[in-house]
Design a protein around this motif. Structure first.
Motif, short mmCIF file in Angstrom:
data_model
loop_
_atom_site.label_atom_id
_atom_site.label_comp_id
_atom_site.label_asym_id
_atom_site.label_seq_id
_atom_site.Cartn_x
_atom_site.Cartn_y
_atom_site.Cartn_z
N LEU A 121 5.55 27.50 12.67
CA LEU A 121 5.45 26.14 13.18
C LEU A 121 6.82 25.48 13.20
CD1 LEU A 121 4.10 23.39 13.89
CD2 LEU A 121 3.77 23.06 11.43
N PHE A 122 7.58 25.64 12.14
CA PHE A 122 8.91 25.05 12.05
C PHE A 122 9.79 25.52 13.21
CE2 PHE A 122 13.29 24.79 10.51
CZ PHE A 122 13.32 23.55 9.89
N GLU A 123 9.71 26.79 13.52
CA GLU A 123 10.53 27.35 14.59
C GLU A 123 10.08 26.84 15.96
OE1 GLU A 123 10.93 31.63 14.15
OE2 GLU A 123 10.92 31.41 11.96
N LEU A 124 8.77 26.75 16.16
CA LEU A 124 8.27 26.25 17.44
C LEU A 124 8.61 24.78 17.63
CD1 LEU A 124 4.75 27.96 17.68
CD2 LEU A 124 6.95 28.73 18.61
N HIS A 125 8.47 24.01 16.56
CA HIS A 125 8.82 22.59 16.64
C HIS A 125 10.30 22.43 16.92
CE1 HIS A 125 8.66 18.33 14.66
NE2 HIS A 125 8.55 18.27 15.98
N GLY A 126 11.10 23.29 16.31
CA GLY A 126 12.54 23.25 16.55
C GLY A 126 12.89 23.48 18.01
N LEU A 127 12.17 24.36 18.68
CA LEU A 127 12.40 24.60 20.10
C LEU A 127 12.11 23.35 20.93
CD1 LEU A 127 10.80 28.16 20.47
CD2 LEU A 127 13.23 27.60 20.66
N VAL A 128 11.03 22.66 20.60
CA VAL A 128 10.67 21.45 21.34
C VAL A 128 11.70 20.34 21.10
CG1 VAL A 128 8.93 19.63 21.55
CG2 VAL A 128 8.22 22.02 21.40
N LEU A 129 12.16 20.20 19.87
CA LEU A 129 13.19 19.20 19.58
C LEU A 129 14.49 19.53 20.32
CD1 LEU A 129 12.70 18.64 15.74
CD2 LEU A 129 11.94 17.16 17.61
N ALA A 130 14.85 20.82 20.36
CA ALA A 130 16.06 21.22 21.08
C ALA A 130 15.92 20.94 22.57
CB ALA A 130 16.33 22.71 20.83
N LEU A 131 14.73 21.20 23.12
CA LEU A 131 14.48 20.92 24.52
C LEU A 131 14.68 19.43 24.82
CD1 LEU A 131 13.37 21.25 27.40
CD2 LEU A 131 11.06 21.16 26.43
N HIS A 132 14.07 18.59 24.00
CA HIS A 132 14.16 17.14 24.21
C HIS A 132 15.62 16.69 24.13
CE1 HIS A 132 13.68 12.81 23.26
NE2 HIS A 132 12.60 12.91 24.01
N HIS A 133 16.36 17.19 23.15
CA HIS A 133 17.76 16.81 22.97
C HIS A 133 18.62 17.26 24.14
CE1 HIS A 133 21.91 17.47 21.55
NE2 HIS A 133 21.70 16.39 20.82
N ASP A 134 18.50 18.55 24.51
CA ASP A 134 19.37 19.09 25.55
C ASP A 134 19.03 18.54 26.94
OD1 ASP A 134 20.47 20.52 23.50
OD2 ASP A 134 20.50 22.42 24.59
N ALA A 135 17.72 18.39 27.20
CA ALA A 135 17.31 17.92 28.52
C ALA A 135 17.52 16.41 28.67
CB ALA A 135 15.86 18.28 28.78
N ARG A 136 17.21 15.65 27.63
CA ARG A 136 17.26 14.18 27.75
C ARG A 136 18.66 13.64 27.45
NH1 ARG A 136 14.29 9.64 28.15
NH2 ARG A 136 14.69 7.89 26.74
N PHE A 137 19.30 14.13 26.41
CA PHE A 137 20.60 13.59 26.01
C PHE A 137 21.76 14.28 26.74
CE2 PHE A 137 24.13 13.62 22.76
CZ PHE A 137 24.53 12.32 23.02
N LEU A 138 21.78 15.61 26.71
CA LEU A 138 22.89 16.34 27.32
C LEU A 138 22.69 16.63 28.80
CD1 LEU A 138 23.68 18.96 24.50
CD2 LEU A 138 24.76 16.73 24.91
N ARG A 139 21.41 16.48 29.27
CA ARG A 139 21.09 16.79 30.67
C ARG A 139 21.49 18.23 31.01
NH1 ARG A 139 17.51 12.85 31.97
NH2 ARG A 139 18.29 10.84 31.25
N THR A 140 21.21 19.13 30.09
CA THR A 140 21.56 20.54 30.28
C THR A 140 20.58 21.20 31.24
OG1 THR A 140 22.41 20.64 28.01
CG2 THR A 140 21.96 22.74 29.11
N PRO A 141 21.06 21.78 32.33
CA PRO A 141 20.16 22.48 33.25
C PRO A 141 19.51 23.68 32.56
CG PRO A 141 22.31 22.08 34.26
CD PRO A 141 22.46 21.79 32.81
N GLY A 142 18.25 23.94 32.93
CA GLY A 142 17.57 25.12 32.42
C GLY A 142 17.05 25.02 31.00
#
Length: 216
Positions: A173-194
């Motif tokens: 669960l910790f690892e899956l949640h970490g992926l979702v948090l990373a997605l939110h950070h990279d997509a919303r804050f950094l606007r990282t494509p992909g």
């Protein structure tokens, strides 16, 4: 059952008024949820909501009573919609890995849609992580409820033999949640494509590590 003679009998006008009150509250809550998604829970106020809905402050106040109650109501409404969109549809999938995959992918899809507006679970955690009180408690309870559902799904997948027998459900669960948090950070804050595709690939990588070896 015969009503007590001293109890007032419900009237049609009373029922209509109650129904209208529920509709009004639902409309206010919908507007509040949209505002919270854009401005955060701390950006919510009775005054701003009154301005947005075209109501008086006293009219909004009559439905919620306080800013704190408004924030908690928004958290509960967000959680109810999250369950309707992510959790309950996933329960229609077979027990084990199919259900877990459905839960994660629906979660991923919802976060992907919320990239522009923001996820209240995530933004709320940033706003209230060090602020004890009823709003933080309500938010934490909702997140824990979702995590409990995921842990149960991971445990079922292990019991069904889809995951390795020594799979630590909390660690996964910790690892899956970490992926979702990373997605939110990279997509919303950094606007990282992909970023969405990386979150999907990350899930596949996690499954490869925990997946049980084929029998036979």
């Amino acid at each position: 059952m015969t009503p007590h003679p001293l109890e007032p009998r419900p009237t049609r006008s009373g029922s209509r008024a109650a129904h209208k009150g529920q509709q009004t509250r639902a409309s206010i809550l919908d507007a509040a949820l949209n505002l919270a998604s854009q401005k955060g829970l701390e950006g919510l106020s009775i005054g701003l909501l009154a301005e947005t809905t075209g109501m008086s402050k006293s009219g909004v106040f009559a439905h919620f009573g306080s800013r704190e109650e408004l924030q908690i109501s928004v958290i509960r409404e967000y959680h109810a919609r999250f369950e309707e969109e992510v959790f309950y549809p996933s329960l229609r999938e077979p027990r084990g890995l199919p259900r877990l995959e459905a839960m994660y992918r629906r979660w991923l899809k919802r976060v992907s849609v919320e990239i522009d507006s923001g996820c209240i679970y995530i933004s709320g955690a940033v706003e209230f992580d060090d602020r004890p009180g009823p709003v933080r408690d309500a938010l934490a309870d909702m997140v824990r409820t979702w995590h409990t559902g995921l842990v149960r799904s991971i445990t079922m997948a292990r019991e069904e033999g889809h995951l390795q027998a020594d799979t630590d459900a909390r660690q996964m669960l910790f690892e899956l949640h970490g992926l979702v948090l990373a997605l939110h950070h990279d997509a919303r804050f950094l606007r990282t494509p992909g970023a969405v595709q990386r979150a999907e690939q990350g899930f596949l990588n996690v499954l490869d590590r925990y997946r049980a070896a084929p029998s036979g």
